[in-house]
Design an enzyme around this catalytic site. Structure first.
Site, PDB file in Angstrom:
ATOM      1  N   HIS A  43      -4.984 -82.427  27.243  1.00 16.05           N
ATOM      2  CA  HIS A  43      -5.782 -81.236  27.556  1.00 16.05           C
ATOM      3  C   HIS A  43      -7.268 -81.607  27.659  1.00 16.05           C
ATOM      4  O   HIS A  43      -7.980 -81.116  28.535  1.00 16.05           O
ATOM      5  CB  HIS A  43      -5.635 -80.184  26.457  1.00 16.05           C
ATOM      6  CG  HIS A  43      -4.234 -79.718  26.214  1.00 16.05           C
ATOM      7  ND1 HIS A  43      -3.545 -80.007  25.056  1.00 16.05           N
ATOM      8  CD2 HIS A  43      -3.388 -78.973  26.974  1.00 16.05           C
ATOM      9  CE1 HIS A  43      -2.344 -79.446  25.112  1.00 16.05           C
ATOM     10  NE2 HIS A  43      -2.209 -78.829  26.260  1.00 16.05           N
ATOM     11  N   ARG A  58       4.285 -80.757  21.600  1.00 16.19           N
ATOM     12  CA  ARG A  58       5.536 -80.774  20.832  1.00 16.19           C
ATOM     13  C   ARG A  58       5.749 -82.093  20.087  1.00 16.19           C
ATOM     14  O   ARG A  58       6.648 -82.171  19.240  1.00 16.19           O
ATOM     15  CB  ARG A  58       6.724 -80.509  21.756  1.00 16.19           C
ATOM     16  CG  ARG A  58       6.756 -79.087  22.295  1.00 16.19           C
ATOM     17  CD  ARG A  58       7.995 -78.852  23.145  1.00 16.19           C
ATOM     18  NE  ARG A  58       8.141 -77.468  23.568  1.00 16.19           N
ATOM     19  CZ  ARG A  58       7.589 -76.933  24.656  1.00 16.19           C
ATOM     20  NH1 ARG A  58       6.838 -77.690  25.439  1.00 16.19           N
ATOM     21  NH2 ARG A  58       7.776 -75.660  24.956  1.00 16.19           N
TER      22      ARG A  58
HETATM   23  P1  AMP Z   1       0.468 -76.888  27.793  1.00 14.07           P
HETATM   24  O1  AMP Z   1      -0.536 -76.451  26.778  1.00 14.07           O
HETATM   25  O2  AMP Z   1       1.418 -77.920  27.275  1.00 14.07           O
HETATM   26  O3  AMP Z   1       1.124 -75.764  28.509  1.00 14.07           O
HETATM   27  O4  AMP Z   1      -0.342 -77.679  28.892  1.00 14.07           O
HETATM   28  C1  AMP Z   1      -1.513 -77.154  29.458  1.00 14.07           C
HETATM   29  C2  AMP Z   1      -1.940 -78.048  30.589  1.00 14.07           C
HETATM   30  O5  AMP Z   1      -2.183 -79.363  30.087  1.00 14.07           O
HETATM   31  C3  AMP Z   1      -0.871 -78.175  31.684  1.00 14.07           C
HETATM   32  O6  AMP Z   1      -1.513 -78.178  32.946  1.00 14.07           O
HETATM   33  C4  AMP Z   1      -0.256 -79.513  31.372  1.00 14.07           C
HETATM   34  O7  AMP Z   1       0.301 -80.151  32.498  1.00 14.07           O
HETATM   35  C5  AMP Z   1      -1.442 -80.303  30.841  1.00 14.07           C
HETATM   36  N1  AMP Z   1      -0.985 -81.415  30.017  1.00 14.07           N
HETATM   37  C6  AMP Z   1      -0.170 -81.361  28.946  1.00 14.07           C
HETATM   38  N2  AMP Z   1       0.079 -82.596  28.482  1.00 14.07           N
HETATM   39  C7  AMP Z   1      -0.599 -83.458  29.288  1.00 14.07           C
HETATM   40  C8  AMP Z   1      -0.731 -84.878  29.340  1.00 14.07           C
HETATM   41  N3  AMP Z   1      -0.128 -85.684  28.464  1.00 14.07           N
HETATM   42  N4  AMP Z   1      -1.508 -85.397  30.310  1.00 14.07           N
HETATM   43  C9  AMP Z   1      -2.114 -84.606  31.213  1.00 14.07           C
HETATM   44  N5  AMP Z   1      -2.042 -83.264  31.216  1.00 14.07           N
HETATM   45  C10 AMP Z   1      -1.282 -82.693  30.268  1.00 14.07           C
END
Ligand code: AMP
Length: 288
Positions: free
Chosen positions: A35, A185
């Site tokens: 993020h 997670r």
């Molecule tokens: P989430 O909070 O998991 O729904 O993710 C929010 C945003 O962060 C989404 O656009 C995800 O694709 C991005 N994201 C989550 N994990 C990663 C990662 N390891 N590398 C790059 N972007 C990420």
């Protein structure tokens, strides 16, 4: 660095918003370096950055997953600020889904397979919440991670089809030092599960290496990947696929752009990963 202001409604965003370009980074919180990389990119490209933190109930097809989802809000506000966010948008469920809410967005085509097949209803929940967010915040640019490759493809399609505000920008997947893709997670993995889960990135790296060595048959490449995954039978594979990066349709041979996708469970934790199989392999390196 000033702590970001916490905004709870679209009206508060409108009052806060100043002249200049606005970048939006939509998240479900429990912020990590993945993020942070999106926030830094947004801060480099926009005059102000707003990070949304909303654990969207409609995209969880497993109620236990929603229940267990980590919510370290105060820490998230600090982390977002450290990486350049000026505001946090943290609406409550009633602000996103007011009484009587009755509209669901379904993006056909790119959502049919893979995550769409294994998490029924998930993409409709994501498409609906992202369209609500983009209309509420009206950013100039929104930043999404390539880690969720199919989600990004869906959001690009939806934004074009519905003339949603702003540009959609995809950002590279960030890995931990051991190669595991960063995910909110991951904190739920026991040390043993985490160690076993490393077969997920290893399988993708082995496939990428075979492509670099000249292998073009997808069936052979999938055999190689499954061979790696089978070395840790406690990791339950949901799918391993090699697809066209835009249509998400499975390929038979690698003769142009291609992307590997994998989903597997380690214990109760479901993990996804992806890798570019085209020329550059920019997402293959561990975080340094
Ligand atoms: P989430 O909070 O998991 O729904 O993710 C929010 C945003 O962060 C989404 O656009 C995800 O694709 C991005 N994201 C989550 N994990 C990663 C990662 N390891 N590398 C790059 N972007 C990420």
């Amino acid at each position: 660095m000033n702590s970001p202001v916490v905004l709870r409604t679209p009206q508060e965003i409108a009052r806060w918003r100043a002249a200049g370009s606005l970048g939006l980074v939509p998240t479900m919180g429990a912020l990590h370096e993945g993020h942070a990389s999106l926030i830094r990119r947004a801060a480099a490209e926009c005059d102000a950055v707003i990070v949304s933190i909303f654990v969207n109930p409609t995209q969880f097809n497993d109620p236990a997953d929603l229940e267990r989802y980590p919510r370290p809000f105060e820490r998230d506000v600090t982390v977002a600020g450290e990486h350049g966010a000026a505001a946090i948008y943290a609406p409550d469920v009633e602000t996103m889904y007011p009484a009587g809410h009755a509209t669901t967005i379904h993006v056909a085509g790119v959502t049919e397979r893979w995550e769409g097949e294994h998490r029924p209803g998930h993409f409709d929940g994501v498409a609906t919440v992202v369209s609500i967010l983009l209309n509420q915040v009206r950013p100039d640019r929104s930043y999404f991670g390539e880690k969720d490759w199919q989600q990004l493809a869906m959001i690009r399609r939806m934004a074009a089809d519905l003339s949603l505000p702003g540009e959609i920008i995809g950002c590279p997947l960030i890995r931990d030092d051991d190669g595991l893709a960063l995910s909110s997670r991951n904190v739920r993995l026991s040390p043993e599960e985490r160690e076993a889960a490393l077969v997920i990135p290893s399988s993708l790296m082995r496939i990428r290496d075979r492509v670099a060595a000249g292998e073009r048959s997808v069936a052979s490449l999938l055999d190689v990947g499954h061979g790696v995954l089978r070395t840790r039978p406690e990791v339950a594979v949901e799918y391993l696929a090699i697809v066209d990066p835009d249509t998400l349709e499975p390929l038979e041979t690698i003769d142009h752009a291609a992307r590997a996708l994998v989903a597997a469970r380690a214990g109760h934790t479901r993990l996804i990963d992806t890798m570019d199989l085209s020329a550059q392999h920019s997402d293959a390196a561990p975080r340094s």
